[in-house]
Design a protein around this motif. Structure first.
Motif, PDB file in Angstrom:
ATOM      1  N   SER A 243       0.787  -1.145   0.094  1.00  0.00           N
ATOM      2  CA  SER A 243       0.001   0.085   0.111  1.00  0.00           C
ATOM      3  C   SER A 243       0.914   1.268  -0.048  1.00  0.00           C
ATOM      4  CB  SER A 243      -1.023   0.004   1.115  1.00  0.00           C
ATOM      5  OG  SER A 243      -0.265  -0.012   2.466  1.00  0.00           O
ATOM      6  N   ILE A 244       2.096   1.350   0.904  1.00  0.00           N
ATOM      7  CA  ILE A 244       2.883   2.346   0.794  1.00  0.00           C
ATOM      8  C   ILE A 244       3.419   2.502  -0.740  1.00  0.00           C
ATOM      9  CG2 ILE A 244       5.205   3.234   1.530  1.00  0.00           C
ATOM     10  CD1 ILE A 244       4.394   1.749   4.244  1.00  0.00           C
ATOM     11  N   MET A 245       3.861   1.423  -1.390  1.00  0.00           N
ATOM     12  CA  MET A 245       4.479   1.479  -2.655  1.00  0.00           C
ATOM     13  C   MET A 245       3.296   2.020  -3.608  1.00  0.00           C
ATOM     14  SD  MET A 245       6.041  -1.414  -5.117  1.00  0.00           S
ATOM     15  CE  MET A 245       4.217  -1.899  -5.638  1.00  0.00           C
ATOM     16  N   LEU A 246       2.310   1.663  -3.466  1.00  0.00           N
ATOM     17  CA  LEU A 246       0.938   1.881  -4.539  1.00  0.00           C
ATOM     18  C   LEU A 246       0.869   3.653  -4.175  1.00  0.00           C
ATOM     19  CD1 LEU A 246      -0.591   0.626  -6.623  1.00  0.00           C
ATOM     20  CD2 LEU A 246      -2.356   0.363  -4.717  1.00  0.00           C
ATOM     21  N   MET A 247       0.601   3.869  -3.041  1.00  0.00           N
ATOM     22  CA  MET A 247       0.468   5.403  -2.660  1.00  0.00           C
ATOM     23  C   MET A 247       1.487   6.125  -3.361  1.00  0.00           C
ATOM     24  SD  MET A 247      -2.673   5.511  -1.765  1.00  0.00           S
ATOM     25  CE  MET A 247      -2.841   7.047  -1.326  1.00  0.00           C
ATOM     26  N   THR A 248       2.832   5.833  -2.995  1.00  0.00           N
ATOM     27  CA  THR A 248       4.140   6.775  -3.610  1.00  0.00           C
ATOM     28  C   THR A 248       3.921   6.759  -5.114  1.00  0.00           C
ATOM     29  OG1 THR A 248       5.206   5.631  -1.717  1.00  0.00           O
ATOM     30  CG2 THR A 248       6.482   6.640  -3.744  1.00  0.00           C
ATOM     31  N   TRP A 249       3.454   5.650  -5.680  1.00  0.00           N
ATOM     32  CA  TRP A 249       3.475   5.615  -7.273  1.00  0.00           C
ATOM     33  C   TRP A 249       2.353   6.499  -7.648  1.00  0.00           C
ATOM     34  CZ3 TRP A 249       6.942   5.143 -11.187  1.00  0.00           C
ATOM     35  CH2 TRP A 249       7.877   4.380 -10.742  1.00  0.00           C
ATOM     36  N   ILE A 250       1.162   6.414  -6.930  1.00  0.00           N
ATOM     37  CA  ILE A 250      -0.043   7.305  -7.539  1.00  0.00           C
ATOM     38  C   ILE A 250       0.305   8.747  -7.000  1.00  0.00           C
ATOM     39  CG2 ILE A 250      -2.268   7.852  -6.654  1.00  0.00           C
ATOM     40  CD1 ILE A 250      -2.962   4.839  -6.355  1.00  0.00           C
ATOM     41  N   THR A 251       1.143   9.134  -6.147  1.00  0.00           N
ATOM     42  CA  THR A 251       1.373  10.417  -5.703  1.00  0.00           C
ATOM     43  C   THR A 251       2.486  10.930  -6.915  1.00  0.00           C
ATOM     44  OG1 THR A 251       1.091  10.031  -3.339  1.00  0.00           O
ATOM     45  CG2 THR A 251       2.241  12.002  -4.178  1.00  0.00           C
ATOM     46  N   PHE A 252       3.321  10.170  -7.325  1.00  0.00           N
ATOM     47  CA  PHE A 252       4.198  10.574  -8.271  1.00  0.00           C
ATOM     48  C   PHE A 252       3.637  10.659  -9.656  1.00  0.00           C
ATOM     49  CE2 PHE A 252       7.085   9.284 -11.679  1.00  0.00           C
ATOM     50  CZ  PHE A 252       8.215  10.539 -11.544  1.00  0.00           C
ATOM     51  N   LEU A 253       2.694   9.985 -10.119  1.00  0.00           N
ATOM     52  CA  LEU A 253       2.167   9.928 -11.235  1.00  0.00           C
ATOM     53  C   LEU A 253       1.214  11.197 -11.332  1.00  0.00           C
ATOM     54  CD1 LEU A 253       1.721   6.132 -12.224  1.00  0.00           C
ATOM     55  CD2 LEU A 253       3.149   7.754 -13.331  1.00  0.00           C
ATOM     56  N   LEU A 254       0.486  11.397 -10.331  1.00  0.00           N
ATOM     57  CA  LEU A 254      -0.653  12.542 -10.513  1.00  0.00           C
ATOM     58  C   LEU A 254      -0.029  13.862 -10.058  1.00  0.00           C
ATOM     59  CD1 LEU A 254      -3.526  10.330  -9.140  1.00  0.00           C
ATOM     60  CD2 LEU A 254      -3.124  10.807 -11.462  1.00  0.00           C
ATOM     61  N   ALA A 255       0.892  13.974  -9.143  1.00  0.00           N
ATOM     62  CA  ALA A 255       1.250  15.140  -8.564  1.00  0.00           C
ATOM     63  C   ALA A 255       2.634  15.852  -8.991  1.00  0.00           C
ATOM     64  CB  ALA A 255       1.130  15.059  -7.182  1.00  0.00           C
ATOM     65  N   ILE A 256       3.487  15.035  -8.776  1.00  0.00           N
ATOM     66  CA  ILE A 256       4.815  15.412  -9.100  1.00  0.00           C
ATOM     67  C   ILE A 256       5.004  15.481 -10.649  1.00  0.00           C
ATOM     68  CG2 ILE A 256       7.394  15.093  -8.688  1.00  0.00           C
ATOM     69  CD1 ILE A 256       6.303  13.602  -5.956  1.00  0.00           C
ATOM     70  N   GLN A 257       4.914  14.301 -11.403  1.00  0.00           N
ATOM     71  CA  GLN A 257       5.275  14.084 -12.885  1.00  0.00           C
ATOM     72  C   GLN A 257       4.610  15.320 -13.627  1.00  0.00           C
ATOM     73  OE1 GLN A 257       3.748  10.707 -14.612  1.00  0.00           O
ATOM     74  NE2 GLN A 257       5.359  10.707 -16.244  1.00  0.00           N
ATOM     75  N   PRO A 258       3.450  15.727 -13.490  1.00  0.00           N
ATOM     76  CA  PRO A 258       2.998  16.929 -14.413  1.00  0.00           C
ATOM     77  C   PRO A 258       3.702  18.078 -14.105  1.00  0.00           C
ATOM     78  CG  PRO A 258       1.219  15.650 -13.502  1.00  0.00           C
ATOM     79  CD  PRO A 258       2.281  15.158 -12.605  1.00  0.00           C
ATOM     80  N   LYS A 259       4.242  18.234 -12.820  1.00  0.00           N
ATOM     81  CA  LYS A 259       4.859  19.500 -12.468  1.00  0.00           C
ATOM     82  C   LYS A 259       6.443  19.540 -13.301  1.00  0.00           C
ATOM     83  CE  LYS A 259       2.613  20.659  -8.203  1.00  0.00           C
ATOM     84  NZ  LYS A 259       2.453  20.903  -6.939  1.00  0.00           N
ATOM     85  N   LEU A 260       6.877  18.269 -13.290  1.00  0.00           N
ATOM     86  CA  LEU A 260       8.287  18.153 -13.572  1.00  0.00           C
ATOM     87  C   LEU A 260       8.182  18.255 -15.122  1.00  0.00           C
ATOM     88  CD1 LEU A 260       9.864  15.213 -11.464  1.00  0.00           C
ATOM     89  CD2 LEU A 260      10.293  17.653 -11.420  1.00  0.00           C
ATOM     90  N   LEU A 261       7.253  17.890 -15.931  1.00  0.00           N
ATOM     91  CA  LEU A 261       7.193  17.912 -17.408  1.00  0.00           C
ATOM     92  C   LEU A 261       6.890  19.165 -18.020  1.00  0.00           C
ATOM     93  CD1 LEU A 261       5.342  14.401 -18.070  1.00  0.00           C
ATOM     94  CD2 LEU A 261       7.679  15.023 -18.175  1.00  0.00           C
ATOM     95  N   SER A 262       6.328  20.042 -17.024  1.00  0.00           N
ATOM     96  CA  SER A 262       5.885  21.492 -17.409  1.00  0.00           C
ATOM     97  C   SER A 262       7.194  22.254 -17.494  1.00  0.00           C
ATOM     98  CB  SER A 262       4.981  22.030 -16.364  1.00  0.00           C
ATOM     99  OG  SER A 262       5.448  22.238 -15.194  1.00  0.00           O
ATOM    100  N   PHE A 263       8.330  22.056 -17.141  1.00  0.00           N
ATOM    101  CA  PHE A 263       9.357  22.749 -17.090  1.00  0.00           C
ATOM    102  C   PHE A 263       9.956  22.625 -18.555  1.00  0.00           C
ATOM    103  CE2 PHE A 263      10.141  21.618 -12.457  1.00  0.00           C
ATOM    104  CZ  PHE A 263       9.914  23.024 -12.334  1.00  0.00           C
ATOM    105  N   THR A 264      10.419  23.946 -19.007  1.00  0.00           N
ATOM    106  CA  THR A 264      11.112  24.101 -20.536  1.00  0.00           C
ATOM    107  C   THR A 264      12.319  23.578 -20.392  1.00  0.00           C
ATOM    108  OG1 THR A 264      11.582  26.437 -20.030  1.00  0.00           O
ATOM    109  CG2 THR A 264       9.485  25.779 -21.139  1.00  0.00           C
TER     110      THR A 264
END
Length: 55
Positions: free
Chosen positions: A11-32
């Motif tokens: 459950s910890i691993m699953l919540m970590t991946w969901i957090t990464f995919l939904l919150a952190i990844q779009p912010k990182l990909l928005s940088f030019t």
């Protein structure tokens, strides 16, 4: 063996991946990107054949 019990760790691993995919990844990909790829020069490179000493 307690390390084979997937109850808390899965459950910890699953919540970590969901957090990464939904919150952190779009912010990182928005940088030019700073170093944008430049256009390649179409002029061919001048190469000289290598002379092998044993031929």
């Amino acid at each position: 063996m307690p390390q084979l019990n997937p109850n808390p760790w899965f459950s910890i691993m699953l919540m970590t991946w969901i957090t990464f995919l939904l919150a952190i990844q779009p912010k990182l990909l928005s940088f030019t990107q700073i170093n944008l790829p430049s256009t390649k020069h179409t002029s061919p490179h001048k190469t000289t054949p290598w002379t092998w000493p044993w031929t």
